[in-house]
Design an enzyme around this catalytic site. Structure first.
Site, PDB file in Angstrom:
ATOM      1  N   LYS A 140       0.839  -1.197   0.000  1.00 40.18           N
ATOM      2  CA  LYS A 140       0.000   0.000   0.000  1.00 40.18           C
ATOM      3  C   LYS A 140       0.876   1.250   0.000  1.00 40.18           C
ATOM      4  O   LYS A 140       1.865   1.326   0.728  1.00 40.18           O
ATOM      5  CB  LYS A 140      -0.916  -0.013   1.226  1.00 40.18           C
ATOM      6  CG  LYS A 140      -1.895   1.163   1.281  1.00 40.18           C
ATOM      7  CD  LYS A 140      -2.816   1.061   2.489  1.00 40.18           C
ATOM      8  CE  LYS A 140      -3.794   2.231   2.553  1.00 40.18           C
ATOM      9  NZ  LYS A 140      -4.721   2.141   3.696  1.00 40.18           N
ATOM     10  N   SER A 148      -9.357   2.559   2.489  1.00 38.04           N
ATOM     11  CA  SER A 148      -8.413   3.257   1.640  1.00 38.04           C
ATOM     12  C   SER A 148      -7.391   2.342   0.975  1.00 38.04           C
ATOM     13  O   SER A 148      -6.633   2.787   0.109  1.00 38.04           O
ATOM     14  CB  SER A 148      -7.684   4.319   2.466  1.00 38.04           C
ATOM     15  OG  SER A 148      -6.922   3.729   3.503  1.00 38.04           O
ATOM     16  N   SER A 176      -9.983   0.272   6.722  1.00 39.13           N
ATOM     17  CA  SER A 176      -9.404   0.350   5.380  1.00 39.13           C
ATOM     18  C   SER A 176      -8.735  -0.910   4.880  1.00 39.13           C
ATOM     19  O   SER A 176      -8.358  -0.980   3.713  1.00 39.13           O
ATOM     20  CB  SER A 176      -8.409   1.515   5.315  1.00 39.13           C
ATOM     21  OG  SER A 176      -9.080   2.747   5.405  1.00 39.13           O
TER      22      SER A 176
END
Length: 511
Positions: free
Chosen positions: A96, A171, A195
Site C-alpha cells: 500500500k 483506503s 481500510s
C-alpha cells in the site's frame, strides 16, 4: 540549511498569533532570545545529516500505462527481490502506497505527498523481504488514506474486478483490487477506520486487521497513533496467517506496541478443531438505517449459521455500545487526524519512536501548496477538526479518548461469553464509483458511509478478519469475525474453518 530567525516585525506577529500584546521594548528583547533558541535547531540539523539514511541507488519505480493497469490499482511497478529462502519465498507482494519502500516513490494517494521518495523501508517491508517475498509495486491508496471509497486518489479511481463501474472500497483500494484480480499474491493494507476490511469485503478477499500494536507501524504514514494498524490482504486465510506470522512482533521503534508483546504462531493455528467455540451475532451490526441492504444482512446471518456445521455454537448478542463506538471514532479520527496528520505534518509530536524528518518536511511544504486539491473527505475532516479545536479546545478529543476505554471494556465484556463477535463487514455491496462532477455531498457519502461496523474496532483495538460470506446481486459480501485482543489466531482459525466448509472463496468473473 540554517533556520532563519525572525525579525522584530515577525516576532510581534508571532506574539499576536498567541494573543499576546508585547510592547516595542519587549519585542526588541525577545527577538535575540528567539534567535538564540534557534541555534540549537541548526546544530541538530548538522548532527542529523551525519546519520540520515540515503535512498538505495539500485531501486526505482515506474508508473504503468493504462493498458498495463486496467483497474487503476498500481501506483508504481518495481521488482525488489527478498531473501532466497523463507516462508514467503516466490510470493509477490503489493505494498500500500502509504508504506515506505526505500528508493520507490510514495504518494499516499495525495498531491500533498506526491514526489516523495523514502530513504528506508518500513519495518513491515523489511520483514516481508527477509521472508523471501518480492515487492512488485506500490498499490494505489486513497487521498491521505481518509476514504472508504476508491475515488479520491490523485492517480484516479480504482475499479473493482467484480464490476469495474463499482468501488473497491478504501483506503487500501489498490491492494484489494490487485489481490482479487490475481495481479499480486499478497498485499499490505492499512486500517484506521476499516481500510483493510472494507475493500476486502467489497472485492471478495480476506482482510485481517490485527490487534492494535501487534504489527509495527514504523515507516507507514500515520493518521492517528491510537487508530493506526497495518495488516495482510490475501485470497485465502492461510495466506493471511502466513503473512501475519512474518509481520507480527515488536521492532522497538513503535510506541503502539506493548513491551511484553508475544505473537502467536498464526499459520500453525489453522486447521484445528473449532467445535465448542461460541460465536455471537451482534444485533447492532445489522439493520443500519438507510445503509444496510437485506441481501447483505441475510447473507451474513446465513454464513454465521453455517458455522454450526463445524460444531460452533452461534448465539445472538445485544451490544448497544457498538453504535455508540462510532461516535467515539468520529471524534478521535477528526480531531486526531487534524492535529497529527494535517497540522502535525503526519507525525505530530510527543511520542518516542522513529520519525521521518524528510517526509515531515516534504509534506509540510506541500500541504500549504496543495490543500485546495485535497479530496472532499480530507477537506471535511480538516474543516471540522479545525473548528472543534479552535472553538472547543480539543476537549471532545479528550472525552473520546477516555470513552475509548469504555468502548474497549464493553467489547471485552461481550467477548467473555463468546469467543468471537460476528456482523457484516460493510452493510452494503460495492456501490458505483461517483463521477468527479457528482455533488460534493454524494462524493463524501461514497467515501464514508461504509465504515459503521469497522471503525469501532480501530478504537477498541480488537482483531477483526473479513472473509467472503457469499454474493448479493452478484457482488461479494463480507463477514467480519472479531476476537479478543491479541487472540488474532482465533479469528483466523474460525475464518479458515469457514473457508474450508464452503469450499474456498470464488474469484471475480473473467472479463
Amino acid at each position: 540549511m540554517a533556520v532563519r530567525p525572525p525579525d522584530e516585525t515577525e516576532v510581534a506577529a508571532l506574539a499576536s498569533s498567541w494573543g499576546m500584546r508585547p510592547d516595542e521594548a519587549e519585542v526588541a528583547a525577545y527577538t535575540p532570545l528567539v534567535a538564540a533558541f534557534l541555534t540549537s535547531y541548526d546544530a541538530v540539523e548538522e548532527l542529523y545529516a551525519e546519520v540520515a539514511p540515503q535512498p538505495p541507488a539500485d531501486r526505482s519505480g515506474t508508473r504503468p500505462d493504462d493498458a498495463d493497469n486496467p483497474l487503476g490499482a498500481w501506483y508504481v511497478r518495481t521488482e525488489i527481490r527478498g531473501a532466497a529462502d523463507g516462508p514467503l519465498a516466490g510470493r509477490t507482494v503489493a505494498v500500500k502506497d502509504n508504506v515506505a519502500v526505500a528508493g520507490v516513490p510514495m504518494t499516499n494517494g495525495s498531491h500533498t505527498v506526491e514526489g516523495f521518495v523514502p530513504a528506508r523501508d518500513a519495518t513491515v517491508v523489511t520483514r516481508l523481504l527477509d521472508a523471501g517475498a518480492t515487492v512488485t509495486g506500490k498499490s494505489v491508496c486513497e487521498d491521505l488514506c481518509f476514504s472508504g471509497g476508491s475515488h479520491t486518489s490523485v492517480s484516479g479511481p480504482v475499479r473493482n474486478p467484480w464490476d469495474p463501474t463499482r468501488t473497491t472500497g478504501g483506503s487500501s483500494s489498490g491492494s484489494a483490487a490487485l489481490v482479487a484480480a490475481g495481479e499480486a499474491d499478497l498485499a499490505l493494507g492499512g486500517d484506521q477506520g476499516g481500510s483493510i476490511r472494507m475493500p476486502a469485503a467489497f472485492c471478495g478477499i480476506v482482510g485481517h486487521k490485527p490487534t492494535h500494536g501487534l504489527v509495527p507501524y514504523t515507516g507507514a504514514f500515520p493518521i492517528e497513533t491510537t487508530l493506526d494498524h497495518l495488516g495482510p490482504m490475501t485470497r485465502t486465510v492461510a495466506d493471511a496467517a502466513a503473512v501475519l506470522d512474518v509481520l507480527a512482533g515488536r521492532d522497538g521503534e513503535d510506541p503502539r506496541q506493548p513491551a511484553d508483546l508475544a505473537p502467536d504462531a498464526y499459520a500453525a493455528a489453522l486447521g484445528g478443531d473449532v467445535a465448542g467455540l461460541r460465536v455471537g451475532v451482534v444485533a447492532q451490526g445489522f439493520g443500519w438505517e438507510e445503509l444496510s441492504e437485506d441481501g447483505v444482512d441475510d447473507t451474513v446471518r446465513a454464513a454465521a449459521g453455517r458455522l454450526r456445521e463445524l460444531g460452533v455454537e452461534v448465539v445472538d448478542v445485544d451490544l448497544p455500545w457498538h453504535r455508540h463506538a462510532l461516535h467515539v471514532w468520529n471524534v478521535i479520527a477528526t480531531d486526531g487526524a487534524t492535529v497529527q496528520m494535517i497540522e502535525g505534518n503526519g507525525y505530530g509530536h510527543g511520542w518516542e519512536g522513529r520519525y521521518d524528518p524528510e517526509l515531515v518536511a516534504h509534506y509540510g511544504r506541500r500541504r500549504r501548496e496543495t490543500a485546495d486539491r485535497w479530496s472532499p473527505t480530507v477537506t471535511a475532516v480538516a474543516l471540522a477538526g479545525r473548528w472543534s479545536l479552535e472553538r472547543e479546545q480539543g476537549r471532545h478529543y479528550a472525552m473520546a479518548q477516555n470513552l475509548a476505554a469504555e468502548v474497549r471494556r464493553r467489547y471485552d465484556e461481550a467477548l467473555v461469553d463468546v469467543d468471537l463477535l460476528v456482523m457484516p463487514t460493510v452493510p452494503m455491496v460495492a456501490r458505483p464509483i461517483p463521477a468527479p462532477d457528482d455533488p460534493l455531498e454524494v462524493r463524501v457519502a461514497r467515501g464514508l458511509e461504509m465504515i459503521v461496523n469497522c471503525a469501532p474496532f480501530d478504537v477498541s483495538g480488537h482483531p477483526a478478519t473479513s472473509v467472503p460470506a457469499g454474493l448479493s446481486e452478484g457482488l461479494p459480501v463480507g463477514m467480519m469475525l472479531v476476537g479478543r485482543r491479541f487472540a488474532d489466531a482465533t479469528c483466523l482459525r474460525v475464518a479458515h474453518a469457514f473457508e474450508q466448509l464452503v469450499g474456498g472463496f470464488p474469484p471475480p468473473p473473467a472479463r
